[in-house]
Design a protein around this motif. Sequence first.
Motif, PDB file in Angstrom:
ATOM      1  N   ILE A 308      46.993  32.643  40.430  1.00 24.96           N
ATOM      2  CA  ILE A 308      47.847  33.838  40.361  1.00 24.96           C
ATOM      3  C   ILE A 308      47.090  34.883  39.566  1.00 24.96           C
ATOM      4  CG2 ILE A 308      50.032  34.790  39.551  1.00 24.96           C
ATOM      5  CD1 ILE A 308      51.274  32.056  39.907  1.00 24.96           C
ATOM      6  N   HIS A 309      46.837  36.034  40.190  1.00 25.09           N
ATOM      7  CA  HIS A 309      45.950  37.052  39.617  1.00 25.09           C
ATOM      8  C   HIS A 309      46.753  38.306  39.306  1.00 25.09           C
ATOM      9  CE1 HIS A 309      41.812  39.274  39.979  1.00 25.09           C
ATOM     10  NE2 HIS A 309      42.504  39.655  38.929  1.00 25.09           N
ATOM     11  N   GLY A 310      46.909  38.620  38.008  1.00 26.13           N
ATOM     12  CA  GLY A 310      47.638  39.801  37.587  1.00 26.13           C
ATOM     13  C   GLY A 310      46.714  40.983  37.362  1.00 26.13           C
ATOM     14  N   HIS A 311      47.130  42.153  37.834  1.00 22.85           N
ATOM     15  CA  HIS A 311      46.357  43.383  37.680  1.00 22.85           C
ATOM     16  C   HIS A 311      47.145  44.365  36.822  1.00 22.85           C
ATOM     17  CE1 HIS A 311      43.252  42.448  40.743  1.00 22.85           C
ATOM     18  NE2 HIS A 311      44.213  41.687  41.222  1.00 22.85           N
ATOM     19  N   PRO A 329      46.770  27.981  37.668  1.00 24.88           N
ATOM     20  CA  PRO A 329      45.896  28.845  36.865  1.00 24.88           C
ATOM     21  C   PRO A 329      46.203  30.330  37.054  1.00 24.88           C
ATOM     22  CG  PRO A 329      44.618  27.207  38.077  1.00 24.88           C
ATOM     23  CD  PRO A 329      46.008  27.165  38.623  1.00 24.88           C
ATOM     24  N   MET A 330      45.934  31.077  36.005  1.00 23.64           N
ATOM     25  CA  MET A 330      46.142  32.528  36.021  1.00 23.64           C
ATOM     26  C   MET A 330      44.816  33.242  35.783  1.00 23.64           C
ATOM     27  SD  MET A 330      48.066  34.919  33.252  1.00 23.64           S
ATOM     28  CE  MET A 330      47.567  36.647  33.137  1.00 23.64           C
ATOM     29  N   VAL A 331      44.614  34.342  36.508  1.00 30.02           N
ATOM     30  CA  VAL A 331      43.454  35.223  36.335  1.00 30.02           C
ATOM     31  C   VAL A 331      43.985  36.613  36.005  1.00 30.02           C
ATOM     32  CG1 VAL A 331      41.443  36.249  37.485  1.00 30.02           C
ATOM     33  CG2 VAL A 331      42.023  33.855  37.886  1.00 30.02           C
ATOM     34  N   LEU A 332      43.237  37.356  35.200  1.00 25.01           N
ATOM     35  CA  LEU A 332      43.684  38.680  34.766  1.00 25.01           C
ATOM     36  C   LEU A 332      42.586  39.714  34.974  1.00 25.01           C
ATOM     37  CD1 LEU A 332      45.674  40.559  33.162  1.00 25.01           C
ATOM     38  CD2 LEU A 332      44.477  39.815  31.097  1.00 25.01           C
ATOM     39  N   THR A 333      42.980  40.887  35.471  1.00 29.98           N
ATOM     40  CA  THR A 333      42.131  42.076  35.449  1.00 29.98           C
ATOM     41  C   THR A 333      42.925  43.179  34.760  1.00 29.98           C
ATOM     42  OG1 THR A 333      40.997  41.471  37.496  1.00 29.98           O
ATOM     43  CG2 THR A 333      40.860  43.762  36.810  1.00 29.98           C
ATOM     44  N   GLY A 334      42.384  43.711  33.663  1.00 30.73           N
ATOM     45  CA  GLY A 334      43.144  44.671  32.862  1.00 30.73           C
ATOM     46  C   GLY A 334      43.189  46.071  33.442  1.00 30.73           C
ATOM     47  N   HIS A 335      42.120  46.482  34.158  1.00 28.48           N
ATOM     48  CA  HIS A 335      41.974  47.837  34.714  1.00 28.48           C
ATOM     49  C   HIS A 335      41.846  48.886  33.597  1.00 28.48           C
ATOM     50  CE1 HIS A 335      42.326  46.860  38.989  1.00 28.48           C
ATOM     51  NE2 HIS A 335      43.150  45.908  38.592  1.00 28.48           N
ATOM     52  N   ALA A 376      45.606  33.282  30.396  1.00 30.46           N
ATOM     53  CA  ALA A 376      44.602  33.396  31.459  1.00 30.46           C
ATOM     54  C   ALA A 376      43.483  32.372  31.301  1.00 30.46           C
ATOM     55  CB  ALA A 376      44.019  34.807  31.469  1.00 30.46           C
ATOM     56  N   GLU A 377      43.105  31.768  32.414  1.00 29.12           N
ATOM     57  CA  GLU A 377      41.906  30.926  32.461  1.00 29.12           C
ATOM     58  C   GLU A 377      40.663  31.803  32.552  1.00 29.12           C
ATOM     59  OE1 GLU A 377      41.239  27.723  32.485  1.00 29.12           O
ATOM     60  OE2 GLU A 377      43.105  26.657  32.841  1.00 29.12           O
ATOM     61  N   LEU A 378      40.814  32.940  33.212  1.00 32.93           N
ATOM     62  CA  LEU A 378      39.671  33.796  33.512  1.00 32.93           C
ATOM     63  C   LEU A 378      40.110  35.251  33.413  1.00 32.93           C
ATOM     64  CD1 LEU A 378      36.684  33.538  34.631  1.00 32.93           C
ATOM     65  CD2 LEU A 378      37.681  33.921  36.900  1.00 32.93           C
ATOM     66  N   VAL A 379      39.289  36.074  32.766  1.00 31.00           N
ATOM     67  CA  VAL A 379      39.528  37.520  32.713  1.00 31.00           C
ATOM     68  C   VAL A 379      38.352  38.201  33.403  1.00 31.00           C
ATOM     69  CG1 VAL A 379      39.854  39.536  31.250  1.00 31.00           C
ATOM     70  CG2 VAL A 379      40.822  37.328  30.566  1.00 31.00           C
ATOM     71  N   THR A 667      33.814  31.795  43.454  1.00 24.63           N
ATOM     72  CA  THR A 667      32.952  30.876  42.706  1.00 24.63           C
ATOM     73  C   THR A 667      33.459  30.721  41.281  1.00 24.63           C
ATOM     74  OG1 THR A 667      31.029  31.479  44.037  1.00 24.63           O
ATOM     75  CG2 THR A 667      30.598  30.479  41.889  1.00 24.63           C
ATOM     76  N   ARG A 668      33.808  31.829  40.649  1.00 19.48           N
ATOM     77  CA  ARG A 668      34.307  31.786  39.281  1.00 19.48           C
ATOM     78  C   ARG A 668      35.674  31.113  39.192  1.00 19.48           C
ATOM     79  NH1 ARG A 668      30.768  32.313  35.151  1.00 19.48           N
ATOM     80  NH2 ARG A 668      29.362  34.075  35.453  1.00 19.48           N
ATOM     81  N   VAL A 669      36.556  31.428  40.131  1.00 16.63           N
ATOM     82  CA  VAL A 669      37.893  30.826  40.110  1.00 16.63           C
ATOM     83  C   VAL A 669      37.807  29.318  40.317  1.00 16.63           C
ATOM     84  CG1 VAL A 669      40.072  30.702  41.375  1.00 16.63           C
ATOM     85  CG2 VAL A 669      39.102  32.927  40.794  1.00 16.63           C
ATOM     86  N   ALA A 670      36.914  28.886  41.217  1.00 17.41           N
ATOM     87  CA  ALA A 670      36.771  27.450  41.480  1.00 17.41           C
ATOM     88  C   ALA A 670      36.291  26.694  40.245  1.00 17.41           C
ATOM     89  CB  ALA A 670      35.808  27.226  42.642  1.00 17.41           C
TER      90      ALA A 670
END
Length: 1068
Positions: A308-311, A329-335, A376-379, A667-670
């Motif tokens: 799940i990727h939040g922007h 897992p959660m991914v984040l992009t702050g913008h 977040a697992e990944l930013v 690749t990064r998410v995996a």
Amino acid sequence: MAGNEWINGYLEAILDTGATAIEEQKPTPVNLREGGHFNPTKYFVEEVVTGVDESDLYRTWIKVVATRNTRERSSRLENMCWRIWHLTRKKKQLEWEELQRSANRRWEWEQGRRDATEDMSEDLSEGEKGDGLGEMLQCETPRKKFQRNVSNLEVWSDDKKEKKLYLILISLHGLVRGENMELGRDSDTGGQVKYVVELARALARMPGVYRVDLFTRQVSSPEVDWSYGEPTEMITAGPEDGDGDLGESSGAYIIRIPFGPRDQYLSKEVLWPHIQEFVDGALAHILNMSKVLGEQIGRGQPVWPYVIHGHYADAGDSAALLSGALNVPMVLTGHSLGRNKLEQLIKQGRQSKEDINSTYKIMRRIEAEELSLDAAELVITSTKQEIEEQWGLYDGFDVKLEKVLRARARRGVNCHGRYMPRMVVIPPGMDFSSVMVQEDAPDADGELNQLMGGTDGSSSPKAIPVIWSEVMRFLTNPHKPMILALSRPDPKKNITTLLKAFGESRPLRELANLTLIMGNRDYIDEMSTGNATVLTTVLKMIDKYDLYGQVAYPKHHKQSDVPDIYRLAAKTKGVFINPALVEPFGLTLIEAAAHGLPLVATKNGGPVDIHRALNNGLLVDPHDQQSIANALLKLLSEKNLWVDCRNNGWKNIHLFSWPEHCRTYLTRVAACRMRHPQWQTDTPEDEMAAEESFNDSLKDVQDMSLRLSVDGDKSSLYESLDMSAASGDHEVQDQVKRVLSKINKPDSGPKDHEDGNKLLDNVASKYPLLRRRRKLIVIALDCYDTSGAPEKKMIQVVQEIFKAVRLDSQSARFTGFALLTAMPASETVEFLASGRIQANEFDALVCSSGSEVYYPGTYTEEDGKLFPDPDYSSHIDYRWGCEGLKKTIWKLLNASDGERKSVSSSHIEEDLKSSNAHCISYLIKDASKARKVDDLRQKLRMRGLRCHPMYCRSSTRMQIVPLLASRAQALRYLFVRWRMNVANMYVFLGESGDTDYEEMIAGTHKTIIMKGVVGKGSEELLRTSGSYLRDDIVPPQSPLVAIVNGEAPRADEIANALKQVAKSAAGM
């Protein structure tokens, strides 16, 4: 400099040169030479503000007041003197406050690192201790190590086709649709909207991705186009090389979730109180889709989201809650980031921190970003600068500590429950499908001549883009090279400095035209204040420098026109410029490079990385208009340089393609730690269907009989049959009699009898009755006395709620009950028993502030003791570091001014009776000395500890539970686990409660607030001064909330409130 003569001289000089600039003057150092012209007004104002003693300035004002006369000049002098004096005082105050804040934060960070180092060094050898401390103090990580780490990742490739992943993206604010995006319509509909739509489209075309859902807000308002009210919109059907094997639900879709007022288009600052409602709506869609995809590609098993990727901050907050509810897992992009914006606004000095918070809801935004970092697992960032200079401002991310934790994880050394999200730089991608790479085409001048009416009749006219005509009607000579700028008319985009550079450079005016694409507008008066001010200034400057025929500024353009605009600039051998004060990334720079335009860009932010990759232009100081003019002249006048920059852009642009971006992204998410719901207790649908007719029919009636005997002892099954008969439910009576006749028949043998009992027991212990409920009454009343013991009046309220539900016998059959409390299970059962209420009156007990879930009568041990749901325990275990938390919390709560207190003098004491594997409980001896939740959470984040601290039971207990555990999240778990839709829940609350109380008011469930039931809550320990407000969490008005009198509760009043809120919800 001191003395009133100097001040008087300066003030008189300001009057002579014009004092109007004071109104807009910032109390910060200014550029006194604008466009090569000295500005005396700004010079004198700056001298007074920065160089004059405040007391001297005040005396001057007093003198002017005392000696004033009727002359206009004296009145103006008095007024101006007062304004500058006020400006000076405000500047000093803001500078001092900012200095104090910075010093405090630096001290807190250093203290957090020191504590983390001490705790983590205990289990290291002497050599490892040296390595760990060295990494903590070292600012830079060796590049070789980073490259080695990246090379170890398995790159996403075409052999992943069998994966069939389900991905979720979230972007809440603005107007989102797949085609004809209205970019620039307002400040919320900008580059982020385009980015997320193109990302969804590109991901859906990658091998191994089956479906991508982009969640946004559904807007059914007359202010906007009807398409934004459509629940679903397909963006693409899936991979273009799908070989005809596309599934029924494959592809990328925009899913619009209704939340907030349905008929209003709201700005992002107003959306915060409605986030919980979005989360519940999105969760319903995800659960339905997981079942559908399970039938299509999951062999009957649910297909859960891969990530799940939040922007942006609002979507990050939502993604964190959804990630916790689903355990994915959660991914984040702050913008763009709130702390960075707050810092910039404070430096401007125009508003106090309180005013900034009121206008931008900046503290709510920052807390959402902090929570996103926790979960977040990944930013994903666009540049290294964003990691170090922007995310580095946050409590939840420390560059140095992150490197230490990563190194320890590689060596397999215990981190004591400390976590930091992994930050990676992945530049945004671009869709090059509309790009026509053109060398020096022979027809370039022909097309321009055709526009100017210079074609001869012998050649057939070509179709000329409409936007070319719109731009060129402004220009006297459209053949001149075009300087193109494309952005919203936002002050931070710095368009006015560009216009000054152009207007005050005669060689530049003679050589080129300037085209400003500043969004879409109808009337300036209808624009936001900031945008309208910029546009008005642009128009005045065009008139001031007499730039008519040299500057184009069309009112409208479509998104599909943007490639044609770039192409026009390239045909004229022009240049693209981005002069923003700070540019987080700069997607337009990549678009322009793809169309063959050399670049001039700000040296602040993302353009630095883009320039390093493309090497196709020049970087400038956005505050130096002479530097801007020189860079533009250099690129336009030196033909060889222009060609080299164009070719370099084309050669390297593939680095920013969407396939490249998505390959790196996947690749990064995996590489993240994958997780998804894995139930230890399986619940196959077909098995349940086969057993329902016998066992569950009996269980339903037994359960209903318990509901109908609240006021007396629990009756036998035959007595409950009489009650149901009296209520007129003949169908249920006949059904139970048939079941009983089967049970009472002589057994065919001992074996059959044992098997029958085993079947009954298995069903009772395996499947909570909650699965078959259509409605759930949730009681979450925090009624405690001053010692934290539950008050007896809660028993009366619970009994009245039971009576209210049974007034409708048909509805009562399918209605269940749940109790949410901060008490542990043993104390909860004991309290209920004191009021002659058995625990199995409830389908679910959520105890210890959401850290445990029980199903009375279902999950029990041999001695009848309640057994917690093991699936829930594993569900909330994410980033839970119990031992590390205990040690750190004890230090924090027992340290004052750097001194450690003895256990006897401590104002807290561990409450072992209320603690469990996922709840650390403390008795609060003196609430006046307790840290606020905000303060405690900040200090834990600085130490890399992720959890959910709260105060409860009238501020007599502090409980620490896992990060994404709470009573509100437990209700969502019941939805995920047992498909008990949150929208069919009715939550009873008091007017106040524990510090997680506010989280339970909003959402898609119905809320009944009982006035007068809860005497004292714990909210005074929730927030520090200057934090976000309750109004940022709870909607001011909602049709989903009803209020009843709880001081003397009556069943009929409660029943009416239930009907009222259900009717209101149906009308939404």
